[in-house]
Design an enzyme around this catalytic site. Structure first.
Site, PDB file in Angstrom:
ATOM      1  N   LYS B  81      43.683  40.020  26.239  1.00 38.11           N
ATOM      2  CA  LYS B  81      43.031  39.364  27.376  1.00 38.11           C
ATOM      3  C   LYS B  81      41.538  39.676  27.331  1.00 38.11           C
ATOM      4  O   LYS B  81      41.153  40.814  27.028  1.00 38.11           O
ATOM      5  CB  LYS B  81      43.658  39.880  28.673  1.00 38.11           C
ATOM      6  CG  LYS B  81      43.167  39.209  29.941  1.00 38.11           C
ATOM      7  CD  LYS B  81      43.840  39.844  31.166  1.00 38.11           C
ATOM      8  CE  LYS B  81      43.380  39.215  32.465  1.00 38.11           C
ATOM      9  NZ  LYS B  81      44.008  39.861  33.643  1.00 38.11           N
ATOM     10  N   SER B 156      45.911  36.400  36.852  1.00 37.19           N
ATOM     11  CA  SER B 156      44.752  36.032  36.061  1.00 37.19           C
ATOM     12  C   SER B 156      45.020  35.960  34.555  1.00 37.19           C
ATOM     13  O   SER B 156      44.298  35.279  33.842  1.00 37.19           O
ATOM     14  CB  SER B 156      43.618  37.018  36.313  1.00 37.19           C
ATOM     15  OG  SER B 156      43.975  38.308  35.846  1.00 37.19           O
ATOM     16  N   SER B 180      48.552  40.167  38.042  1.00 38.13           N
ATOM     17  CA  SER B 180      47.946  39.378  36.962  1.00 38.13           C
ATOM     18  C   SER B 180      48.708  39.379  35.646  1.00 38.13           C
ATOM     19  O   SER B 180      48.436  38.547  34.785  1.00 38.13           O
ATOM     20  CB  SER B 180      46.509  39.842  36.708  1.00 38.13           C
ATOM     21  OG  SER B 180      45.665  39.321  37.698  1.00 38.13           O
TER      22      SER B 180
END
Lengths: 498, 472
Positions: B81, B156, B180
């Protein structure tokens, strides 16, 4: 004066730990290439996290103890937010409501000045301006900084200076900081206000009005970079405020900067625009929980501090307080002095262990240390640590005087040589042939010669002009290059003059 | 063969590489080809690093050729990420403010993966600074849900979950501050594990809310999640909030029997407002767990209703502080580059920390947080594990929530209490509602990832949900 002078100081002390407060970068950054001592942590790069330096925490606790503070069992770091280009994260890691040390005091010239709190934080980077640009050097960013906040207990500019000097002396005794104002490792900000007597009181470290809470505003002074400028700036500021009051003009609460060259303070910003620091607990650092046993360990690491030393020298060595203050100015000097005292006592007893020394002998050493030693140190600007002559060597020199091998006048000459070369007194005396002449035949010869060469003074003595005798002794000393045993010279001269 | 290669699990691929049935290069090429084929549709990646990936894979093959021992992750292609620092590889946090930012260091977790010789395919998209639940807040582009391109992948970590779901990576390393990892895993039909706060180093994770942020894996199945956790867990001298605690053998923990385990269903997680089709699927999944021999108990976490307001005071407070360093001076770009959600949280947090409001907001919320934490501590005295829906709905459509921040925040309603408490949780696929994946959340006590993985694994092995693949 119609007003009480109320001063409080914030003293920042840079700790000389091996590494910085929250990262492993070296904290010795004096004169280093800009930004050469940096890493993701002290540069505040995204993702970097602080790790508290244990050595700095220990030293902070030591300072607290030396300032007679109470150490808190639960303490924590907080984030203090403000914007400035040299602040890498947009916040400074500091301590807000649970600092390491609270409620201390310091005795300055007979009065007790309260220490509200003492906390640990990180230093910021440094802005460097040239003609075109402003540059940032982050070497200083993250160096441990201890902030000591006084109560508003200081009543004069002189007292403010003494208080700051005392803190310098203490942290140097502790060996935790160079505390050098010129280098910025000791920094002082002052708050000063003038209040009508009886119309104010102090509560929780704050000055409060007694009637209707009305107080004259306080002014914060920054940029003072020597002890002298602390005293000068405060003197100036007090006078400025007085004049405003006399002219019945309004004084505003503000921060003013001291301009050394002009000897004035100038307005920097008004307090209405003071930033809201938005403190909150630093989530990256778990709170501290200290056991009392840990504090006990730290307590044992604290050396004898100046006040205790002065007291002891006063009692054990019968020094005057003023004298004790002089030889305890630094820990190194006090150790040197005491080393000489002990060595002298041992020399006297020829190797037996020290237990007692006559006070006149201590005084003798005091005279040599405060006189010959300090004079030369100041003249040549050498730190005590680099002085070649050792306390034991001074003791030996004094022993030579005691034994009548040299006179005190010659001893000073020998000491100068010892200071220069680090050689033993005995060796210098031998090599330079400075040994006192105590040979009666040799001295009588010299005395007779002087008498023959100076008929006029001899005649004067005969008619009772005693001062002429001093002249003759001087001539004899001159003839023997100062090496003549003064007692013997006196005795022989009396005999020869009949 | 290529098609099958990219559908392997870590455990399967490891065996093939070790036995030299396939090469790591071959495997990596398979994934790079897949990214080339489908990422134009999925848009999971912000950065792809093919040369690096192939060089890393080649090194693993050389290792194997010399008959040297390799770890489970050696040669396994994964993605990171874009909120985790990767030395020399652009790291933006999906924000314009860090456009072209090239970090001089890597996150501890990234270094650990690289030490294991995992292959780094690239950096995956997310909401800007991980603030959001859909990737619609990415300053670059939205990632799409592989199960329905009209829908969000969640957030996210939407890019990371979508990449794993679309077989564009074998695993992803992501972060979870309020859900997330778990919410996008749930939306994309994959496994997402949020470890205990303090179990995995945060060093090098671009901080959103420092006392909530955790790093964890998104994978195809529970075993893979255990493998990745095994490699990234452990205390870190660079992170004072990582706990000095031994890391157990997670793979071993998977097989433990779960018979007579007490499984709690918190009543506050089965409420009005939850999509009835999601609720139905989750209740069936829980029944399945009961069928495996566990004892179901209804329990209560009484302060659950305060989780969202508490979370949205404390998180923005920390956000406002953590974003303060992006002040134009050091990263070149100004605050005008921040997106709406980041600005919103900076303003909320600055307000909550301001003098005069601090006690009413921050302090109060911090106290409620303690109560929520105590809820979990109490409940884990009665039950071994909790099961809940991961999210109240399945993946929503683009634009559906983006103009209603409060509605978007409610996507975290079942996940953010876990972050307030700091306990571990996993989301695993447990069925479909109207053709979209539904996630089951399994929550365990502090530092008991073993139990979480154990229960999730037994459930997973009794179903086939994790083997379902979207058609792209």
């Amino acid at each position: 004066m119609k007003y009480d002078v109320i001063i409080g100081l914030e003293v920042h002390v840079q700790l000389k730990t091996k590494s910085k407060m929250f990262c492993r970068c070296s904290a010795s950054v004096w004169k280093a290439q800009p930004n050469s001592h940096t890493c993701p942590v002290c540069l505040g790069l995204p993702g970097a996290l602080p790790v508290a330096n244990e050595e700095a925490v220990r030293e902070a606790l030591k300072i607290g103890l030396a300032l007679n503070c109470q150490l808190l069992n639960r303490a924590k770091f907080d984030r203090k937010h403000y914007f400035y280009p040299d602040l890498s994260k947009g916040y400074q890691i500091s301590q807000y409501d649970l600092p390491f040390c609270v409620n201390g005091w310091l005795e300055v010239d007979g009065s007790r000045i309260g220490v509200t709190r003492s906390h640990l934080e990180e230093d910021t980077g440094k802005l460097v301006h040239d003609d075109k640009n402003s540059l940032i050097d982050f070497n200083r960013s993250g160096i441990p900084l201890m902030e000591v906040v006084s109560e508003p207990d200081i009543r004069s500019p002189q007292e403010a200076r003494l208080y700051a000097q005392k803190i310098q002396q203490i942290v140097r005794y502790l060996g935790v900081s160079d505390a050098d104002m010129e280098r910025g490792s000791l920094r002082v900000d002052a708050n000063v206000s003038l209040q009508k007597p009886g119309k104010w009181k102090v509560e929780d470290g704050k000055v409060l009005g007694v009637v209707n809470n009305e107080l004259n505003p306080k002014v914060e002074i920054k940029n003072m970079n020597s002890f002298r400028s602390i005293e000068r700036a405060l003197t100036y500021e007090i006078e400025r405020q007085l004049q405003l009051f006399e002219k019945e003009e309004k004084l505003s609460q503000e921060t003013r900067g001291w301009v050394e060259a002009k000897g004035i303070t100038v307005k920097q910003r008004s307090k209405e625009f003071a930033p809201d620091y938005r403190y909150f607990p630093e989530p990256d650092l778990p709170p501290f929980v200290f056991k009392n046993s840990y504090f006990e360990v730290i307590k044992k690491e604290i050396p004898e501090l100046p006040d205790q030393k002065i007291n002891r020298f006063y009692h054990d060595y019968a020094l005057e307080i003023k004298e004790a203050e002089i030889v305890t100015a630094t820990k190194e000097l006090a150790d040197w002095f005491e080393g000489a005292v002990k060595a002298y006592a041992q020399t006297e007893k020829e190797g037996t262990t020290y237990d007692h020394i006559d006070s006149w002998k201590v005084k003798l050493i005091y005279n040599w240390v405060s006189g010959e030693l300090l004079r030369r140190i100041n003249e040549l600007q050498v730190p005590l640590g680099e002085v070649k002559v050792t306390p034991a060597q001074l003791a030996e020199l004094l022993y030579l005087i005691d034994k009548g091998e040299i006179s005190s006048t010659i001893a000073k000459e020998v000491f100068a040589e010892m200071f220069k070369t680090g050689l033993d007194a005995k060796k210098i005396v031998e090599e330079k042939g400075l040994k006192q002449v105590s040979d009666e035949i040799q001295l009588r010869e010299a005395v007779r010669e002087v008498i023959n060469l100076n008929p006029k003074p001899v005649a004067d003595i005969a008619v009772g002009k005693k001062e002429a005798k001093g002249f003759l002794i001087g001539q004899i000393m001159k003839m023997t290059s100062g090496r003549a045993n003064p007692g013997l010279v006196n005795k022989i001269l009396e005999e020869e003059l009949g | 063969m290529k098609g099958k290669l990219i559908e392997l699990t870590i455990k399967e691929a490891h065996k093939l590489i070790k036995d030299r049935e396939i090469s790591a290069v071959e495997l990596t090429e398979g994934f790079l080809a897949r990214i080339r084929d489908v990422d134009a549709k999925i848009k999971a990646y912000l950065t792809v690093t093919p040369e690096l990936a192939l060089a890393q894979a080649k090194a693993v093959d050389d290792f194997v050729a010399k008959k040297q021992e390799i770890g489970l992750l050696a040669g396994i292609p994964g993605t990171i990420k874009d909120v985790l620092m990767t030395k020399g590889i652009q790291t933006t946090a999906a924000s314009k403010i860090l456009e072209n930012f090239n970090p001089p260091y890597s996150a501890t977790t990234v270094d650990k993966l690289l030490d294991q010789r995992a292959v780094l395919l690239g950096k995956t998209n997310c909401d800007e600074f991980a603030m959001g639940a859909s990737t619609e807040n990415s300053a670059y582009f939205e990632s799409r849900n592989p199960w329905d391109l009209q829908r969000v992948p969640g957030g996210s970590s939407g890019g990371s979950a979508a990449a794993v779901a679309a077989s564009e990576a074998m695993f992803a390393l992501a972060s979870d501050t309020g859900g997330s990892i778990r919410q996008p895993a749930s939306f994309c039909g994959v496994v997402g594990l949020k470890p205990t706060y303090g179990r995995v180093s945060r060093f090098g994770l671009i901080a959103m809310a420092s006392s909530f942020d955790t790093v964890g894996p998104i994978t195809r199945d529970v075993k893979d999640a255990a493998i990745v956790l095994q490699e990234i867990a452990g205390s870190d001298a660079n992170d004072s909030t990582s706990l000095k605690k031994d890391v157990p053998d997670y793979l071993k923990a998977l097989e433990r029997p779960i018979k007579s385990l007490k499984v709690g269903m918190p009543k506050e997680y089965f409420i009005k407002g939850i999509d009835p089709t999601v609720e139905k699927v989750v209740r069936e999944a829980i029944k399945k767990i009961e069928g495996l021999g566990a004892e179901l108990v209804e329990v209560s976490l009484p302060h659950t209703q305060y989780a969202i307001p508490t979370y949205y005071i404390l998180v923005p407070s920390e956000v406002s502080s953590n974003m303060a360093r992006f002040d134009r001076i050091r990263y070149g770009l100004g605050r005008d580059k921040f997106g709406e959600e980041v600005k919103r949280r900076i303003m909320l947090g600055t307000y909550a920390l301001s003098s005069g409001y601090f006690d009413a907001y921050y302090s109060k919320a911090a106290k409620v947080r303690t109560l929520i934490k105590q809820d979990f501590e109490e409940v884990f005295k009665k039950v071994d594990i909790l099961v809940t829906p991961t999210t109240p709905s399945t993946a929503f459509k683009f634009g559906e929530n983006i103009n209603d921040p409060l509605k978007m925040y409610l996507a975290d309603i079942f996940t953010c209490p876990v972050n307030l408490a700091g306990v571990p949780a996993i989301s695993i696929p447990c069925g479909f509602a109207d053709g979209l994946p539904v996630g089951l959340q399994v929550i365990g006590p502090h530092f008991d990832e073993e139990r979480v993985l154990n229960v999730a694994y037994h459930y997973e092995q009794s179903t086939d949900w994790h083997n379902q693949k979207p058609e792209i």
